[in-house]
Design a protein around this motif. Structure first.
Motif, PDB file in Angstrom:
ATOM      1  N   HIS A  12       0.834  -1.203   0.000  1.00  0.00           N
ATOM      2  CA  HIS A  12       0.000   0.000   0.000  1.00  0.00           C
ATOM      3  C   HIS A  12       0.871   1.258   0.000  1.00  0.00           C
ATOM      4  N   LEU A  17      -1.651  -0.626  -5.242  1.00  0.00           N
ATOM      5  CA  LEU A  17      -2.971  -0.780  -4.639  1.00  0.00           C
ATOM      6  C   LEU A  17      -3.606  -2.125  -4.956  1.00  0.00           C
ATOM      7  N   ALA A  20      -1.944  -4.658  -2.653  1.00  0.00           N
ATOM      8  CA  ALA A  20      -2.336  -4.365  -1.271  1.00  0.00           C
ATOM      9  C   ALA A  20      -3.773  -4.798  -1.020  1.00  0.00           C
ATOM     10  N   CYS A  40      -7.292   0.291   6.781  1.00  0.00           N
ATOM     11  CA  CYS A  40      -6.405   0.346   5.614  1.00  0.00           C
ATOM     12  C   CYS A  40      -7.154   0.044   4.320  1.00  0.00           C
ATOM     13  N   LEU A  44      -7.711   2.535   1.194  1.00  0.00           N
ATOM     14  CA  LEU A  44      -7.374   2.138  -0.174  1.00  0.00           C
ATOM     15  C   LEU A  44      -8.563   2.347  -1.106  1.00  0.00           C
TER      16      LEU A  44
END
Length: 220
Positions: A12, A17, A20, A40, A44
């Protein structure tokens, strides 16, 4: 030794992305109650432009960790930017119970109240924000709210405070000029209206205001 969560956060942070998100979802698929993982993934999704999905993960994160300042801050931001003023106000009350002197968040509270037409409550929130020593721009919002309420002396005072404290923005000068004219303070209005510089739309509007004022000043 790095954990799967560490790998997800590292991906991340480096901007990967897709990877992640894959790792976050794999971890959460196990039924994890880790509030940070929910936060998180909410962050994102927001970064990826998926605000509705972001809200779902952030709300779960807050349920798991009600006193998490970063989570509440992001949740408020997402709610405010998606036009959910009622939701943002609910989250703001939780946040301000933890950080009652946060001037920036008091200002956000004022903005959300104003969106809902609750102008007297908004004015109180804006005023509280300025009392906490916030940014000079906060005085502009206070002035705007007072202008909407028809409190011209109060609006003029707030706009002048904004300019005096360094927020000498054409938008603020335009609002101040409008209030001065409405209050019949034509000489001051003309001085403010002719004090703008630059070529922004607000400056053009100020120039138009100045032309209208010139006639009254000549007749004074």
């Amino acid at each position: 030794m790095r954990t799967a969560k560490d790998e997800a956060i590292a991906a991340h942070r480096r901007g990967d992305l897709v990877e992640a998100e894959r790792l976050y979802r794999a971890l959460l698929h196990t039924g994890s109650s880790d509030a940070e993982l929910h936060y998180c993934l909410g962050l994102l999704c927001f970064q990826a432009g998926r605000a509705p999905e972001s809200l779902q993960w952030l709300q779960r994160a807050v349920a798991l960790a009600p006193d998490s300042i970063p989570t509440l801050q992001l949740l408020i931001r997402v709610q405010a930017e998606t036009g959910n003023a009622e939701g943002a106000l609910f989250s703001l009350e939780r946040y301000l119970a933890l950080r009652p002197d946060d001037a920036a968040m008091l200002n956000v509270k004022g903005q959300q109240l104003a969106r809902l037409g609750r102008l007297h409550e908004a004015e109180r929130a804006f005023y509280q924000a300025t009392e906490r020593g916030g940014d000079a721009a906060l005085y502009h919002d206070l002035g705007l709210c007072r202008q909407w309420l028809g409190d011209l002396p109060g609006a003029i005072n707030a706009y002048e405070q904004a300019i005096r404290r360094g927020h000498d923005h054409p938008r603020t000068r335009l609002s101040l000029a409008q209030c001065l004219r409405a209050a019949g303070r034509i000489r001051e209005y003309y001085q403010v209206a002719t004090g703008a510089t630059g070529n922004s739309l607000n400056d053009i509007e100020l120039a138009i205001e100045a032309q209208a004022a010139r006639r009254y000043v000549c007749d004074w």
